[in-house]
Scaffold this active site. Structure first.
Site, mmCIF file in Angstrom:
data_model
loop_
_atom_site.group_PDB
_atom_site.id
_atom_site.type_symbol
_atom_site.label_atom_id
_atom_site.label_comp_id
_atom_site.label_asym_id
_atom_site.label_seq_id
_atom_site.Cartn_x
_atom_site.Cartn_y
_atom_site.Cartn_z
ATOM 1 N N TRP A 99 0.828 -1.214 0.000
ATOM 2 C CA TRP A 99 0.000 0.000 0.000
ATOM 3 C C TRP A 99 0.859 1.259 0.000
ATOM 4 O O TRP A 99 0.504 2.254 -0.645
ATOM 5 C CB TRP A 99 -0.957 -0.038 1.194
ATOM 6 C CG TRP A 99 -1.780 -1.273 1.176
ATOM 7 C CD1 TRP A 99 -1.765 -2.307 2.059
ATOM 8 C CD2 TRP A 99 -2.739 -1.650 0.164
ATOM 9 N NE1 TRP A 99 -2.633 -3.290 1.676
ATOM 10 C CE2 TRP A 99 -3.244 -2.923 0.521
ATOM 11 C CE3 TRP A 99 -3.208 -1.035 -0.990
ATOM 12 C CZ2 TRP A 99 -4.194 -3.593 -0.243
ATOM 13 C CZ3 TRP A 99 -4.158 -1.700 -1.768
ATOM 14 C CH2 TRP A 99 -4.637 -2.950 -1.389
ATOM 15 N N ASP A 116 -0.781 7.296 6.375
ATOM 16 C CA ASP A 116 -1.881 6.371 6.117
ATOM 17 C C ASP A 116 -2.000 5.471 7.339
ATOM 18 O O ASP A 116 -1.158 4.611 7.577
ATOM 19 C CB ASP A 116 -1.576 5.552 4.853
ATOM 20 C CG ASP A 116 -2.621 4.480 4.577
ATOM 21 O OD1 ASP A 116 -3.593 4.373 5.347
ATOM 22 O OD2 ASP A 116 -2.462 3.748 3.577
ATOM 23 N N LYS A 160 -11.079 -1.445 9.197
ATOM 24 C CA LYS A 160 -10.252 -2.260 10.091
ATOM 25 C C LYS A 160 -10.709 -2.083 11.542
ATOM 26 O O LYS A 160 -11.118 -3.033 12.187
ATOM 27 C CB LYS A 160 -8.776 -1.872 9.974
ATOM 28 C CG LYS A 160 -8.266 -1.730 8.547
ATOM 29 C CD LYS A 160 -8.230 -3.044 7.792
ATOM 30 C CE LYS A 160 -7.564 -2.857 6.436
ATOM 31 N NZ LYS A 160 -7.482 -4.094 5.661
#
Length: 366
Positions: free
Chosen positions: A100, A167, A191
């Site tokens: 990511w 992030d 999450k």
């Protein structure tokens, strides 16, 4: 009952799911479904206001920062961040610590020059670079706090002299952070915050409006801030469920309390991985994630057998990412210590079973 250790969307608390399900047919005794109320109604404006207030309280977000709720997941933020913060003739510094993080780098390159100040790609991202240096002339420094695929995470906030962007998709609300150190934090909700379809962005006032490029209205943070997350139709149900989740976390004692639980869960599982002769961790010890625990088996041929063994005990979601194999156990906030104890018990039982099989084979000349 199933024990869900999936990497995302992650497990939500039962009481949150029960309350959310009631709102589908009758939201707050209005006789309307949360799925059909107007996002401009006072009903929903109250939801957004409470969600924002709870985020501010849980993360101790100072008044110097705005909070907005967007759509598109973290992947959209990979583009929105440089679109709003990186001048066409400027530079941004990025740390490459996983899939990511790398995707964020590739997206940023479309808007300006990117300097990768550190990378662990050559070690299959099993550690975090620590000796990187960030030049004072970059527009911002970007890093990913927790790497879901490879099981590494920052236990500290990098000290830099430039605007800090992070992030935090897979560990926000799981541990205490000092928001004042960051100029921009973004996180997909699926999450620890809520269901998929919602992205939370925290932005320091004063950092926007300095980039000379035409920004499409829908990608301009300023318009979302001015319209209190209502520039376009928001993810109504996702915001509502996230609000319920923030209430649940507040009742549990907030982020400080859940951090203690998360530490205990991770410590229990890592201890079993390190002590059990069948399993071995994949991330460098000092960089291990408390959210996504990655490991393999010493004998690779036993991995599918252990997965089947676990499923028979209602343990699901422990398969490693398709790019890495092995196992990945996600310990998000709603996963309980008791859930982890069930998994650890299964690991011990499987190990004992294999030991007995080896002894039996040796005794009978197999």
């Amino acid at each position: 009952m199933k024990y869900n250790f999936g990497a995302g969307p992650g497990k939500l608390a039962k009481e949150v799911l029960e309350e959310a399900s009631k709102a589908i047919t009758n939201f707050n005794n209005t006789g309307l479904s949360i799925l059909e109320i107007s996002h401009r109604s006072q009903y929903f404006m109250d939801v957004v206001d409470e969600a924002e207030s709870l985020v501010r309280d849980l993360l101790e977000v100072p008044e110097t920062h705005d909070i907005i709720f967007l759509q598109g997941g973290a992947s959209t933020q990979f583009a929105m961040v440089p679109m709003n913060l990186l001048p066409p003739d400027g530079f941004a510094a990025y740390l490459d610590t996983g899939v990511w993080a790398n995707k964020a780098i590739q997206e940023a390159k479309r808007f300006g020059e990117v300097v990768v100040v550190g990378s662990s790609i050559n070690a299959n991202y099993n550690f975090l670079p620590r000796d990187f240096k960030v030049s004072s002339n970059v527009a911002y420094f970007h890093y990913t706090s927790n790497n879901t695929i490879y099981g590494t995470a920052f236990s500290f906030t990098p000290e830099v002299t430039v605007p800090l962007v992070c992030d935090m998709s897979s560990d926000i609300f799981s541990r205490r952070i000092d928001v004042s150190k960051y100029n921009l934090i973004y996180a997909g909700a699926q999450k620890n915050a809520g269901p998929a379809g919602l992205t939370i962005v925290i932005i320091k006032k004063g950092i926007l409006g300095h980039v000379k490029r035409v920004i499409p209205f829908i990608f301009d943070y300023r318009l979302h801030i001015e319209n209190k997350s209502m520039y376009n139709t928001p993810a109504v149900y996702a915001i509502y469920v996230a609000m319920l989740n923030f209430r649940w976390l507040t009742r549990k004692g907030g982020v400080a309390a859940i951090e203690l639980e998360n530490n205990a869960k991770a410590a229990l599982l890592y201890r079993e991985i390190d002590d059990n002769p069948l399993f071995v961790g994949t991330a460098r010890t000092e960089d291990r994630s408390r959210m996504n625990v990655t490991f393999t088996m010493v004998t690779a041929g036993l991995e599918q057998e252990f997965l089947n063994f676990s499923r028979d005990r209602y343990i699901i979601g422990i398969e490693g990412h398709r790019s890495t194999g092995g196992f990945r156990v996600s310990l998000y906030n709603a996963v309980t210590l008791q859930d982890v104890e069930v998994l650890v018990s299964a690991m011990r039982e499987f190990s004992t079973q294999k030991e007995h099989e080896i002894r039996y084979s040796a005794m009978h000349g197999g």
